[in-house]
Design a protein around this motif. Structure first.
Motif, PDB file in Angstrom:
ATOM      1  N   LEU A  38       0.839  -1.202   0.000  1.00  0.00           N
ATOM      2  CA  LEU A  38       0.000   0.000   0.000  1.00  0.00           C
ATOM      3  C   LEU A  38       0.876   1.255   0.000  1.00  0.00           C
ATOM      4  N   CYS A  39       1.945   1.241   0.783  1.00  0.00           N
ATOM      5  CA  CYS A  39       2.856   2.383   0.806  1.00  0.00           C
ATOM      6  C   CYS A  39       3.568   2.536  -0.536  1.00  0.00           C
ATOM      7  N   ARG A  40       3.995   1.434  -1.123  1.00  0.00           N
ATOM      8  CA  ARG A  40       4.688   1.497  -2.408  1.00  0.00           C
ATOM      9  C   ARG A  40       3.771   2.007  -3.508  1.00  0.00           C
ATOM     10  N   GLU A  41       2.500   1.611  -3.442  1.00  0.00           N
ATOM     11  CA  GLU A  41       1.547   2.133  -4.421  1.00  0.00           C
ATOM     12  C   GLU A  41       1.384   3.644  -4.275  1.00  0.00           C
ATOM     13  N   ALA A  42       1.579   4.145  -3.039  1.00  0.00           N
ATOM     14  CA  ALA A  42       1.504   5.585  -2.804  1.00  0.00           C
ATOM     15  C   ALA A  42       2.784   6.296  -3.222  1.00  0.00           C
ATOM     16  N   GLY A  43       3.835   5.536  -3.530  1.00  0.00           N
ATOM     17  CA  GLY A  43       5.047   6.135  -4.071  1.00  0.00           C
ATOM     18  C   GLY A  43       6.233   6.218  -3.138  1.00  0.00           C
ATOM     19  N   PHE A  44       6.226   5.445  -2.048  1.00  0.00           N
ATOM     20  CA  PHE A  44       7.381   5.512  -1.148  1.00  0.00           C
ATOM     21  C   PHE A  44       7.584   4.176  -0.460  1.00  0.00           C
ATOM     22  N   GLU A  45       8.784   3.977   0.043  1.00  0.00           N
ATOM     23  CA  GLU A  45       9.120   2.799   0.837  1.00  0.00           C
ATOM     24  C   GLU A  45       9.059   3.192   2.315  1.00  0.00           C
ATOM     25  N   PRO A  46       8.206   2.535   3.119  1.00  0.00           N
ATOM     26  CA  PRO A  46       8.068   2.950   4.518  1.00  0.00           C
ATOM     27  C   PRO A  46       9.330   2.653   5.329  1.00  0.00           C
ATOM     28  N   GLU A  47       9.692   3.583   6.198  1.00  0.00           N
ATOM     29  CA  GLU A  47      10.791   3.354   7.129  1.00  0.00           C
ATOM     30  C   GLU A  47      10.206   2.639   8.353  1.00  0.00           C
ATOM     31  N   VAL A  48      10.394   1.331   8.425  1.00  0.00           N
ATOM     32  CA  VAL A  48       9.802   0.525   9.490  1.00  0.00           C
ATOM     33  C   VAL A  48      10.767   0.514  10.677  1.00  0.00           C
ATOM     34  N   VAL A  49      10.400   1.234  11.732  1.00  0.00           N
ATOM     35  CA  VAL A  49      11.254   1.296  12.919  1.00  0.00           C
ATOM     36  C   VAL A  49      10.865   0.237  13.951  1.00  0.00           C
ATOM     37  N   VAL A  50       9.629  -0.260  13.844  1.00  0.00           N
ATOM     38  CA  VAL A  50       9.172  -1.339  14.723  1.00  0.00           C
ATOM     39  C   VAL A  50       8.482  -2.389  13.858  1.00  0.00           C
ATOM     40  N   SER A  51       8.978  -3.610  13.932  1.00  0.00           N
ATOM     41  CA  SER A  51       8.385  -4.732  13.207  1.00  0.00           C
ATOM     42  C   SER A  51       7.915  -5.748  14.242  1.00  0.00           C
ATOM     43  N   SER A  52       6.603  -5.967  14.309  1.00  0.00           N
ATOM     44  CA  SER A  52       6.070  -6.840  15.353  1.00  0.00           C
ATOM     45  C   SER A  52       4.734  -7.431  14.922  1.00  0.00           C
ATOM     46  N   CYS A  53       4.509  -8.683  15.302  1.00  0.00           N
ATOM     47  CA  CYS A  53       3.214  -9.322  15.073  1.00  0.00           C
ATOM     48  C   CYS A  53       2.221  -9.009  16.191  1.00  0.00           C
ATOM     49  N   ASP A  54       2.692  -8.332  17.225  1.00  0.00           N
ATOM     50  CA  ASP A  54       1.843  -7.997  18.369  1.00  0.00           C
ATOM     51  C   ASP A  54       1.119  -6.680  18.090  1.00  0.00           C
ATOM     52  N   ILE A  55      -0.161  -6.784  17.754  1.00  0.00           N
ATOM     53  CA  ILE A  55      -0.926  -5.590  17.406  1.00  0.00           C
ATOM     54  C   ILE A  55      -1.073  -4.638  18.589  1.00  0.00           C
ATOM     55  N   VAL A  56      -1.110  -5.172  19.789  1.00  0.00           N
ATOM     56  CA  VAL A  56      -1.208  -4.313  20.974  1.00  0.00           C
ATOM     57  C   VAL A  56       0.013  -3.398  21.068  1.00  0.00           C
ATOM     58  N   SER A  57       1.177  -3.924  20.704  1.00  0.00           N
ATOM     59  CA  SER A  57       2.371  -3.074  20.730  1.00  0.00           C
ATOM     60  C   SER A  57       2.293  -1.992  19.655  1.00  0.00           C
ATOM     61  N   HIS A  58       1.646  -2.293  18.518  1.00  0.00           N
ATOM     62  CA  HIS A  58       1.447  -1.265  17.489  1.00  0.00           C
ATOM     63  C   HIS A  58       0.693  -0.076  18.087  1.00  0.00           C
ATOM     64  N   ILE A  59      -0.369  -0.370  18.805  1.00  0.00           N
ATOM     65  CA  ILE A  59      -1.167   0.699  19.400  1.00  0.00           C
ATOM     66  C   ILE A  59      -0.299   1.555  20.325  1.00  0.00           C
ATOM     67  N   ARG A  60       0.518   0.902  21.120  1.00  0.00           N
ATOM     68  CA  ARG A  60       1.330   1.628  22.093  1.00  0.00           C
ATOM     69  C   ARG A  60       2.324   2.560  21.414  1.00  0.00           C
ATOM     70  N   PHE A  61       2.986   2.075  20.370  1.00  0.00           N
ATOM     71  CA  PHE A  61       3.967   2.925  19.680  1.00  0.00           C
ATOM     72  C   PHE A  61       3.289   4.096  18.971  1.00  0.00           C
ATOM     73  N   ILE A  62       2.079   3.886  18.494  1.00  0.00           N
ATOM     74  CA  ILE A  62       1.363   4.986  17.849  1.00  0.00           C
ATOM     75  C   ILE A  62       0.860   5.974  18.899  1.00  0.00           C
ATOM     76  N   GLU A  63       0.308   5.477  19.997  1.00  0.00           N
ATOM     77  CA  GLU A  63      -0.175   6.354  21.067  1.00  0.00           C
ATOM     78  C   GLU A  63       0.929   7.260  21.599  1.00  0.00           C
ATOM     79  N   THR A  64       2.138   6.729  21.704  1.00  0.00           N
ATOM     80  CA  THR A  64       3.247   7.490  22.284  1.00  0.00           C
ATOM     81  C   THR A  64       3.982   8.345  21.257  1.00  0.00           C
ATOM     82  N   GLY A  65       3.485   8.355  20.009  1.00  0.00           N
ATOM     83  CA  GLY A  65       4.044   9.242  18.994  1.00  0.00           C
ATOM     84  C   GLY A  65       5.295   8.732  18.311  1.00  0.00           C
ATOM     85  N   HIS A  66       5.650   7.460  18.502  1.00  0.00           N
ATOM     86  CA  HIS A  66       6.884   6.938  17.931  1.00  0.00           C
ATOM     87  C   HIS A  66       6.718   6.393  16.513  1.00  0.00           C
ATOM     88  N   ALA A  67       5.473   6.225  16.052  1.00  0.00           N
ATOM     89  CA  ALA A  67       5.278   5.643  14.732  1.00  0.00           C
ATOM     90  C   ALA A  67       3.854   5.889  14.268  1.00  0.00           C
TER      91      ALA A  67
END
Length: 301
Positions: free
Chosen positions: A209-238
């Protein structure tokens, strides 16, 4: 007469590839499995296994038996389902495997409903990603799985397993509060991202989806734990992508933006021979009731 139990061992060997794997899965010793397969060879009157290095492989005659074993075991599962259907109540054990967001959002209310509708049914649930869950279902290690499928990344069909649509789950762009007004993917091209690993269907979908938009995402956190995704977004890190189901019907804790046409599909899957078992039928009906109480779309949308 060929022994059904030994035929099952042969089918397991065909699926799991090694005698050690069959023994570990079924709780036998490797020597016990080998002895049972040797007895099956004597019953069949033809070689079924041949040595390849330290392992074995099935002969062409063994593959013929595996095909018939699958049909026999399918009919036996149908017989078990018919016997269970003759009973006045749903009882026994139901083993379910599902992925994280379904585990968190669907399973607790599902268990509440089953406790009311089938108090004699014991339910065992374990968290598994869809691919290993489908493998476990095919080999009889569980009875029902809930799986997800992302846009443009359909899962291959597994012979002997059915697939019943459950719901569609909208995917959304999710950002920290400080980026609330950034509602387009391209606006976030220079931001750090939290995504699932690239070798997962979700990870492949998100990067595409990002590539279709024209860029390669800089993935700073790679995790299968969706709860951790929420935390990193809530705290402004991603920034990232999350499905509506992750909020379990509650208001999101961070700003979300729609992604038109982007939703994952949820399915349940069971072995075809056992799909008429009253525990499977009831479980699917209760899952639909749970679905109707959450912000999920039509299963055929």
């Amino acid at each position: 007469m060929l022994d059904v139990h030994r035929l099952r061992l042969l089918q397991e060997l065909h699926t799991r590839k090694t005698i050690a794997a069959v023994a570990a899965a079924l709780g036998y010793s490797g020597s016990a499995v080998s002895q049972q397969l040797a007895q099956l060879e004597r019953e069949a009157g033809v070689p079924l296994l041949e040595r390849v290095g330290r392992g074995v492989r099935l002969t062409p005659q063994a593959l013929i038996l595996v095909e018939h074993a699958s049909a026999v075991l399918h009919r036996l599962e149908q017989a078990e389902a018919d016997l269970a259907s003759s009973m006045p109540t749903v009882r026994g054990e139901l083993r379910i495997a599902t992925f994280q967001t379904a585990m968190l959002a669907l399973i607790p209310p599902f268990l509440d409903r089953l406790a009311e509708s089938a108090p004699e049914l014991r339910v065992r649930v374990r968290q598994m990603e869809p691919e290993p869950a489908l493998s476990a279902l095919a080999t009889g290690d569980c009875d029902l799985v809930i799986i997800e499928e992302f846009p443009g990344h359909p899962r291959s069909r597994v012979p002997g397993l059915d697939r019943v649509p459950l719901a569609t789950d909208p995917m959304r762009l999710v950002v920290p509060e400080t980026l609330r007004d950034k509602g387009n993917i391209i606006d976030l091209a220079d931001r750090p991202w939290v995504l699932e690993p690239e070798d997962t269907p979700s990870g492949r979908w998100a990067r595409a989806l990002c590539r279709e938009a024209g860029f390669e995402p800089e993935v700073v956190v790679s995790s299968c734990d969706i709860v951790s995704h929420i935390r990193f977004i809530e705290t402004g890190h991603a920034v990232g992508f999350l499905p509506d189901l992750v909020w379990r019907g509650q208001p999101p804790t961070v700003p979300t933006h729609p992604l038109p046409g982007q939703h994952r599909r949820l399915y349940s899957s069971a072995r075809s021979g056992g799909s008429g078992h009253p525990a499977i039928v009831l479980a699917r009906a209760e899952l639909e009731c749970v679905r109707d109480g959450l912000p999920l779309g039509s299963p055929r949308a």
